[in-house]
Design a protein around this motif. Structure first.
Motif, short mmCIF file in Angstrom:
data_model
loop_
_atom_site.label_atom_id
_atom_site.label_comp_id
_atom_site.label_asym_id
_atom_site.label_seq_id
_atom_site.Cartn_x
_atom_site.Cartn_y
_atom_site.Cartn_z
N LEU A 137 -6.23 -3.97 5.65
CA LEU A 137 -5.62 -4.56 4.46
C LEU A 137 -5.49 -6.07 4.59
CD1 LEU A 137 -2.75 -1.93 4.07
CD2 LEU A 137 -4.99 -1.93 2.92
N SER A 177 -4.24 0.64 6.78
CA SER A 177 -3.81 1.93 6.25
C SER A 177 -4.71 3.02 6.82
CB SER A 177 -3.89 1.94 4.73
OG SER A 177 -5.22 1.73 4.27
N LYS A 194 0.83 -1.20 0.00
CA LYS A 194 0.00 0.00 0.00
C LYS A 194 0.87 1.25 0.00
CE LYS A 194 -3.86 2.40 0.73
NZ LYS A 194 -4.99 2.48 -0.23
#
Length: 271
Positions: free
Chosen positions: A248, A269, A69
């Protein structure tokens, strides 16, 4: 001054070649993202991450989701990395102004930002970082993708909402106008039955997703969740100025290797 690696060859391989191979295995693991990101993003929406810090054999595939990410969002100039102080050396909440060495090379500390963040409650105490792994294990993942970044390391022995709020507010004020991502290094439940870990960790993760740092603290206390870095996570949530959390990946050590009692790992995140 340079801090030598404390857990190279233990939590992660002791050579640059071995680290790169292990990180690639983490990305390609069935619990990992399944691919190694190739193109760095430029949008820079990411403000914070939650990343586990156990040995790469166990938590590395989950950590890879956070770093995928990050790379696809784009590397900032500086990472503030907050982690629990497992050994209890040094002050309650301590910065370091030493550069950090790993087998991948030396990571420079952003000494200007360290000096700006330091105050009467969060001071520079390098001995608090001696032997501590929660920050160190994040560095090879970052170095795999870039050698052009600085860090601000912060260890937490004292973890409560009041301290995290005060320090988070201070960090948010000092990073305004700077290109910074805050990494909160934590594992979730420790050495409990897998069903217990999954149930309790979801309670904590839901509070992170909801951007409710005080609720996270109250949930950890009320439900007796053995999450080692809730202070760093609260500080990241407050300090980053983000408002949107996303899970995630969640897994446990029991998903990697059969075992009766497990440790929970989460990658999240924050934007």
């Amino acid at each position: 001054m340079v801090r030598d690696p404390a857990v190279a060859g233990q939590f992660y391989p002791g050579s640059e070649r071995g680290i790169k191979q292990k990180i690639e295995e983490c990305f390609m693991n069935e619990i990992g993202p399944g691919e190694i990101p190739k193109k760095e993003g430029k949008e820079r929406k990411l403000k914070g991450l939650v990343v586990p810090h156990a040995g790469y054999d166990y938590s590395g595939p989950v950590a890879a989701h956070s770093y995928k990410k990050l790379f696809e969002d784009g590397f900032p100039d500086t990472f503030i990395i907050c982690g629990p102080n497992h050994r209890g050396f040094g002050g309650d909440i301590a910065l370091s102004d030493e550069d950090f060495k790993t087998p991948m090379g030396v990571v420079e500390t952003d000494k200007e930002l360290v000096d700006e963040i330091a105050d009467d409650e969060i001071s520079v105490i390098n001995r608090a970082h001696m032997g501590e792994h929660s920050i160190e294990v994040q560095l090879p993942f970052l170095q795999y993708f870039s050698d052009d970044f600085k860090i601000v390391p912060i260890t937490f022995t004292k973890q409560n909402y009041r301290s995290s709020k005060k320090i988070g507010d201070r960090i948010r004020d000092k990073i305004e106008g700077r290109d910074v991502v805050i990494i909160a290094s934590t594992d979730f439940s420790h050495y409990v039955l897998k069903e217990t870990a999954e149930k309790k960790d979801k309670m904590a993760i839901d509070k992170i997703i909801e951007n409710d740092p005080k609720g996270l603290y109250e949930t950890v206390q009320k439900e007796n969740i053995s999450m080692c870095g809730y202070g760093p996570v609260m500080t990241m949530m407050i300090g980053s100025g983000g408002s949107k959390g996303k899970l995630l990946k969640y897994a446990t050590s029991g998903d990697i290797m059969p075992m009766k009692e497990v440790v929970g790992y989460g990658a999240l995140s924050f934007e």
